[in-house]
Motif scaffolding. Structure first.
Motif, PDB file in Angstrom:
ATOM      1  N   SER A   3      -5.427  -3.858  -2.653  1.00  0.00           N
ATOM      2  CA  SER A   3      -4.156  -3.170  -2.779  1.00  0.00           C
ATOM      3  C   SER A   3      -4.393  -1.776  -3.337  1.00  0.00           C
ATOM      4  N   GLY A   4      -3.578  -0.870  -2.884  1.00  0.00           N
ATOM      5  CA  GLY A   4      -3.694   0.498  -3.354  1.00  0.00           C
ATOM      6  C   GLY A   4      -2.353   1.199  -3.300  1.00  0.00           C
ATOM      7  N   ILE A   5      -2.142   2.102  -4.235  1.00  0.00           N
ATOM      8  CA  ILE A   5      -0.932   2.918  -4.253  1.00  0.00           C
ATOM      9  C   ILE A   5      -1.310   4.281  -3.708  1.00  0.00           C
ATOM     10  N   TRP A   6      -0.570   4.737  -2.708  1.00  0.00           N
ATOM     11  CA  TRP A   6      -0.912   5.969  -2.007  1.00  0.00           C
ATOM     12  C   TRP A   6      -0.039   7.161  -2.385  1.00  0.00           C
ATOM     13  N   THR A   7       1.133   6.936  -2.970  1.00  0.00           N
ATOM     14  CA  THR A   7       2.041   8.044  -3.303  1.00  0.00           C
ATOM     15  C   THR A   7       2.522   7.891  -4.740  1.00  0.00           C
ATOM     16  N   ASP A   8       3.323   8.838  -5.184  1.00  0.00           N
ATOM     17  CA  ASP A   8       3.898   8.793  -6.527  1.00  0.00           C
ATOM     18  C   ASP A   8       5.287   8.170  -6.547  1.00  0.00           C
ATOM     19  N   ARG A   9       5.811   7.760  -5.399  1.00  0.00           N
ATOM     20  CA  ARG A   9       7.159   7.201  -5.324  1.00  0.00           C
ATOM     21  C   ARG A   9       7.225   5.923  -6.166  1.00  0.00           C
ATOM     22  N   LYS A  10       8.323   5.747  -6.865  1.00  0.00           N
ATOM     23  CA  LYS A  10       8.541   4.556  -7.686  1.00  0.00           C
ATOM     24  C   LYS A  10       9.857   3.907  -7.283  1.00  0.00           C
ATOM     25  N   ALA A  11       9.958   2.615  -7.521  1.00  0.00           N
ATOM     26  CA  ALA A  11      11.194   1.887  -7.258  1.00  0.00           C
ATOM     27  C   ALA A  11      12.226   2.251  -8.304  1.00  0.00           C
TER      28      ALA A  11
END
Length: 136
Positions: A3-11
């Motif tokens: 798993s990896g996070i690609w952007t700075d967007r948050k829920a």
């Protein structure tokens, strides 16, 4: 990598988080949505883009977990549609697939995905990435 996070967007700060699971494998979609519900999220599932759009018409998810290998539109196409739509433009999009992250990331970023989680290791990694993507 699983798993990896690609952007700075948050829920969003909604608690519980609204999570939509879209997967043409019905048993898998229902199982993931159930696990998310047990973990305290408000989860719904859809088996294709049409049922996802019907769900979104009356319920906007904070996070959408999208399978990639679905009949048209596939996960990349669905992500691009959701990213461009008024109600889901800021929804966090997670690619949830058995494909390798290296194969998914370039077209995934272009389609608007924010993160990747590989199927096959249970729901633990998905729950972990959702926790990391949620604003606290």
């Amino acid at each position: 990598m699983k798993s990896g996070i690609w952007t700075d967007r948050k829920a969003s700060l909604n608690r519980p988080l609204r999570v939509l699971v879209v997967d043409d494998y019905a048993v898998g979609a229902e199982a993931v949505a159930l696990a998310l519900t047990i973990a305290g999220h408000e989860a719904r599932f859809a088996f294709d883009a049409d049922s996802a759009f019907q769900c979104i018409a009356s319920w906007t998810p904070d996070i959408a977990v999208l399978d990639i290998n679905m009949p048209s539109p596939d996960g990349f196409q669905l992500a691009a549609i959701l990213r461009a739509a008024d109600g889901t433009g800021e929804t966090v999009l997670i690619a949830f697939t058995s494909l390798d992250e290296e194969a998914v990331q370039p077209p995934g970023l272009a389609a608007g995905f924010d993160a990747f989680c590989r199927k096959g290791a249970g729901t633990g990694p998905l729950l972990d990435i959702i926790a990391r993507l949620a604003l606290s």
